[in-house]
Design a protein around this motif. Structure first.
Motif, short mmCIF file in Angstrom:
data_model
loop_
_atom_site.label_atom_id
_atom_site.label_comp_id
_atom_site.label_asym_id
_atom_site.label_seq_id
_atom_site.Cartn_x
_atom_site.Cartn_y
_atom_site.Cartn_z
N ALA A 18 0.83 -1.21 0.00
CA ALA A 18 0.00 0.00 0.00
C ALA A 18 0.87 1.25 0.00
CB ALA A 18 -0.93 -0.01 1.21
N ALA A 21 1.98 1.77 -3.44
CA ALA A 21 0.86 2.31 -4.22
C ALA A 21 0.72 3.81 -3.98
CB ALA A 21 -0.43 1.59 -3.85
N ASP A 22 0.96 4.26 -2.75
CA ASP A 22 0.92 5.69 -2.45
C ASP A 22 1.97 6.46 -3.26
OD1 ASP A 22 -1.12 5.39 -0.65
OD2 ASP A 22 0.17 5.40 1.12
N GLY A 24 2.73 5.61 -6.31
CA GLY A 24 2.41 5.44 -7.72
C GLY A 24 2.84 4.13 -8.33
N PRO A 26 1.74 0.35 -8.55
CA PRO A 26 0.65 -0.59 -8.24
C PRO A 26 1.18 -2.01 -8.04
CG PRO A 26 0.74 -0.25 -10.60
CD PRO A 26 1.79 0.67 -9.99
N SER A 27 0.31 -2.86 -7.55
CA SER A 27 0.70 -4.26 -7.35
C SER A 27 -0.45 -5.18 -7.72
CB SER A 27 1.10 -4.50 -5.88
OG SER A 27 0.00 -4.30 -5.02
N ASP A 29 -2.01 -8.52 -6.19
CA ASP A 29 -2.01 -9.34 -4.97
C ASP A 29 -2.39 -10.76 -5.34
OD1 ASP A 29 -2.47 -10.59 -2.56
OD2 ASP A 29 -3.73 -9.01 -1.73
N GLN A 109 -3.20 -9.50 -15.31
CA GLN A 109 -3.44 -8.24 -14.59
C GLN A 109 -2.22 -7.32 -14.64
OE1 GLN A 109 -5.18 -8.58 -10.68
NE2 GLN A 109 -6.54 -10.25 -11.27
N LEU A 113 -1.94 -3.46 -16.19
CA LEU A 113 -1.41 -2.29 -15.47
C LEU A 113 -0.30 -1.61 -16.27
CD1 LEU A 113 -1.29 -3.76 -11.84
CD2 LEU A 113 -2.73 -1.88 -12.63
N ASP A 116 -1.64 0.39 -19.02
CA ASP A 116 -2.22 1.64 -18.54
C ASP A 116 -1.15 2.66 -18.15
OD1 ASP A 116 -4.82 0.86 -18.91
OD2 ASP A 116 -5.13 0.18 -16.85
N ALA A 118 1.86 1.97 -16.10
CA ALA A 118 2.72 1.70 -14.95
C ALA A 118 4.08 1.19 -15.43
CB ALA A 118 2.08 0.67 -14.03
N VAL A 121 5.55 -2.63 -11.73
CA VAL A 121 4.41 -3.34 -11.14
C VAL A 121 4.94 -4.36 -10.13
CG1 VAL A 121 2.43 -4.85 -11.54
CG2 VAL A 121 2.97 -3.06 -13.19
#
Length: 211
Positions: A18, A21-22, A24, A26-27, A29, A109, A113, A116, A118, A121
């Protein structure tokens, strides 16, 4: 860049993910991927079909989900004489079946990402090495924490006693081995500002690798 995020149960990988993610990053899970493909459904998912062929309908709930209590009883040895080997074999088969399906969906997934925008990742995978996903990652981050803290987290999270928590940890790769295999280690044993500084240091190192 795909980056593996691993750690033993109770290490707090989700908490650290998380924080990334803050920043920038993403992950995906893999635990959530697993829950989604073994959750309630109108019909059996391809993963659930394979599991029922191997373990029978005793692992099914009425809504076609995986009965996790029944599955845990089959794969985690409770000390019953003559059952240790069977539990180990069951766990190996469970991992063999589920890892393949998890890898396929996780890859899908992660690709989405990246499409989009990223550039990095994270693949949040407790069994990163056991599943073979480490071979697809450019780097690996290990999240760790003191053993007693991890045990307390598992007991609180899963509502189990200390002995059951220890048995769960015994089925996983050791903290020492994970640290040795990883490119970066984040000690999850501090306050949020300190943890963010540790996360930022790893992000800086990852971006330098991409230059």
């Amino acid at each position: 860049m795909l980056v593996g995020l691993c750690g033993r149960s109770g290490s707090g990988k989700g908490y650290i993910a998380a924080m990334f993610a803050d920043r920038g990053i993403p992950s995906v899970d893999t635990d959530k991927v697993y829950r989604d493909m073994t959750g309630p459904a109108q019909g059996l998912s391809p993963c659930m079909k394979e599991l029922t062929v191997r373990f029978g309908n005793r692992i099914l709930t009425p809504d076609n989900a995986l009965d996790r209590s029944a599955m845990r009883a089959l794969v985690f040895w409770d000390g019953t004489p003559d059952m240790e080997t069977a539990c180990r074999e069951n766990l190996a088969d469970l991992n063999r079946i589920t890892h393949r399906h998890i890898l396929e969906e996780t890859t899908r997934q992660a690709d989405a990402l990246q499409a989009d925008g990223a550039d990095i990742v994270l693949i949040d995978a407790p069994l990163l090495y056991e599943s073979g996903f480490d071979t697809r990652c450019a780097a690996v981050i290990c999240v760790t924490a003191p053993e007693e803290l991890r045990i307390a987290r598992i007991m609180k999270r899963d509502g189990i006693d200390r002995e059951a928590a220890l048995r769960r940890l015994q089925s996983q790769m050791s903290a020492e081995e994970l640290r040795e295999k990883a490119d970066y280690v984040i000690e999850n044993d501090a306050d949020r500002p300190t943890l963010y500084s540790r996360v930022d240091a790893v992000i800086d190192a990852l971006r330098r690798r991409m230059e």
